[in-house]
Design a protein around this motif. Structure first.
Motif, short mmCIF file in Angstrom:
data_model
loop_
_atom_site.label_atom_id
_atom_site.label_comp_id
_atom_site.label_asym_id
_atom_site.label_seq_id
_atom_site.Cartn_x
_atom_site.Cartn_y
_atom_site.Cartn_z
N GLU A 248 0.83 -1.21 0.00
CA GLU A 248 0.00 0.00 0.00
C GLU A 248 0.86 1.25 0.00
O GLU A 248 1.88 1.34 0.70
CB GLU A 248 -0.94 0.01 1.20
CG GLU A 248 -1.92 1.18 1.17
CD GLU A 248 -2.99 1.12 2.24
OE1 GLU A 248 -3.86 2.00 2.25
OE2 GLU A 248 -2.94 0.19 3.07
N ARG A 249 0.44 2.23 -0.80
CA ARG A 249 1.10 3.54 -0.85
C ARG A 249 0.17 4.57 -0.21
O ARG A 249 -0.99 4.70 -0.60
CB ARG A 249 1.34 3.94 -2.32
CG ARG A 249 2.37 3.09 -3.05
CD ARG A 249 3.76 3.71 -2.98
NE ARG A 249 3.82 5.06 -3.49
CZ ARG A 249 4.04 5.37 -4.77
NH1 ARG A 249 4.20 4.42 -5.66
NH2 ARG A 249 4.12 6.64 -5.14
N ARG A 250 0.70 5.30 0.75
CA ARG A 250 -0.11 6.33 1.40
C ARG A 250 0.33 7.74 1.00
O ARG A 250 -0.21 8.72 1.52
CB ARG A 250 -0.02 6.17 2.92
CG ARG A 250 -0.61 4.84 3.41
CD ARG A 250 -0.58 4.74 4.92
NE ARG A 250 -1.15 3.49 5.38
CZ ARG A 250 -2.45 3.27 5.61
NH1 ARG A 250 -3.31 4.24 5.38
NH2 ARG A 250 -2.87 2.09 6.04
N ASP A 251 1.29 7.83 0.08
CA ASP A 251 1.78 9.13 -0.33
C ASP A 251 1.11 9.64 -1.59
O ASP A 251 1.49 10.68 -2.12
CB ASP A 251 3.30 9.06 -0.56
CG ASP A 251 3.67 8.06 -1.65
OD1 ASP A 251 3.01 7.00 -1.74
OD2 ASP A 251 4.64 8.32 -2.39
N CYS B 133 -7.87 3.40 -2.04
CA CYS B 133 -6.46 3.30 -1.69
C CYS B 133 -5.70 2.76 -2.89
O CYS B 133 -6.30 2.30 -3.87
CB CYS B 133 -6.24 2.42 -0.46
SG CYS B 133 -6.92 0.75 -0.61
#
Length: 418
Positions: free
Chosen positions: A378-381, A390
């Motif tokens: 997962e990428r949160r940026d 997401c």
């Protein structure tokens, strides 16, 4: 720079606005038209010179429009809807302008007759051959008057199809039932009631709100003990955007359906097909409508006896154990759940409790790793278009990123089904 034109990057959703769609399309359509003019003027005969520029220009358009189409599907708004409709009409006109260009058609036909073409990989040859076929199916061989009419029909069909989907979405979002007596929700799980309570809070109301979003419909039809509630939800869902549905005068798709059918018949006739079915099958494996009907009828003959047995079992159980002597469509899912629980001790609501979304996603990630050696990270940026969404990088066994996945699991107003 217009964020929609950064087609080699992941979409910068936080920066995209509906008023940027027109300017982005201006550029990619102009570039596409310039490529077509160059091909017609220069008449290249190699795959690299005749096909690849066309494919690159088409891919640039697709890169812009795929982002717009995605937002139209998951984050609809009046401004986006208007920009989408205008852009869709422009793209259809541009596509028909290319596909009815006889000189461009001859360039591709010329390519298909070269010695180089025979030695190309299957995928390359098939791409060109399908494009040549699609030129014919777009009216390139028609006389000018008929060609112009076919193009006008194509634009109108696109507009009607988009309006049809908008009406279904609006009808889905418009209907709801406000519940103030919790006993009306007997049979539903705490998690389902929490979903309905959240719907109510989102509308600034107390109690619970049942909607026509599929999680809501499925919960009511499968578990609600109140038969009248099941009937209301089933009927509202099945008749939405029709002349018999709620808000019929506002969202009725009847005239659009009639218009779509009439235009398809006219377009098929212009191309020399007996009917729209024959036109549709020109790009499919079935050789004719008879093959399709024979397949469906054979499937029906095979499936019907089992379906009749299962329905009879449901009707018998409903009459004997639930006091339902006339099993109706809005009863089937509910009775099926009760029968399954009675005969096999399988309670769908208890099973669901073991599969919250977080556990399912973790299991999905583990399964992909074990089966294929790929990982979901997962990428949160990255900016996404809604808090529910997401993004995951897809990495190989060496940790190299080779793909990505947007995940958006929950229904909501403004998001289309599917």
């Amino acid at each position: 720079m217009n964020p929609l034109l950064k087609t080699l990057d992941l979409p910068r959703f936080a920066e995209i606005r509906p008023d940027q769609i027109e300017t982005a399309l201006n550029q990619v359509i102009a570039d596409h038209q310039a490529v077509v003019r160059s091909l017609v003027e220069n008449e290249p005969v190699t795959f690299a010179e005749a096909w690849m520029p066309l494919e690159r220009a088409g891919t640039a358009i697709a890169g812009v429009w795929s982002v717009v189409s995605h937002l139209h599907g998951v984050a609809d708004s009046p401004e986006l809807r208007a920009a989408f409709a205008a852009g869709q009409a422009r793209l259809v006109r541009n596509h028909l302008q290319m596909m009815q260009n006889g000189a461009l058609y001859e360039v591709l036909v010329g390519l298909s007759r070269t010695s180089e073409f025979a030695g190309l990989p299957d995928a390359d040859r098939t791409a060109v051959e399908h494009m040549i076929r699609d030129f014919r199916l777009s009216g390139v061989a028609l006389d000018p008057e008929k060609r112009e009419r076919f193009a006008a029909i194509s634009v109108e069909l696109s507009s009607l199809t988009t309006a049809f989907g908008n009406a279904v979405l609006d009808a889905t979002d418009a209907w709801f039932e406000h519940v103030v007596d919790e006993s009306l929700l007997a049979g539903l799980s705490d998690s389902d009631k929490a979903m309905f309570a959240e719907n109510a809070r989102a509308r600034g109301q107390a109690g619970w709100v049942v909607t026509l979003q599929m999680p809501s419909v499925n919960a009511i039809l499968s578990f609600a003990e109140d038969r009248a509630l099941r009937e209301r939800v089933y009927t509202a869902s099945g008749t939405r955007a029709s002349d018999r549905g709620p808000h019929a005068g506002q969202f009725d798709n009847s005239e659009r359906i009639a218009g779509i059918l009439a235009l398809r018949r006219e377009a098929a006739a212009l191309l020399g097909f007996a009917d729209p079915v024959a036109w549709s099958l020109a790009t499919k494996m079935a050789s004719g409508a008879g093959d399709v009907l024979a397949f469906l009828r054979d499937l029906g003959r095979r499936a019907k006896p089992a379906a009749e047995r299962e329905f009879a079992a449901l009707a018998s159980y409903a009459a004997e154990h639930l006091g339902i002597g006339d099993l109706q469509p809005w009863d089937v899912a509910f009775v099926s759940e009760r029968l399954r629980k009675s005969r096999y001790a399988v309670d769908e609501q208890e099973v669901r409790a073991y599969f919250p979304v977080e556990n399912v996603i973790t299991g999905w990630q583990d399964l992909l790793d074990r089966l294929f050696g790929i990982r979901m990270v997962e990428r949160r940026d990255l900016a996404v278009y809604h808090p529910d969404a997401c993004y995951y990088d897809v990495t190989d066994e060496d940790g190299e990123v080779f793909a990505g996945v947007y995940l958006d699991l929950h229904s909501r107003p403004g998001k289309r089904g599917g």
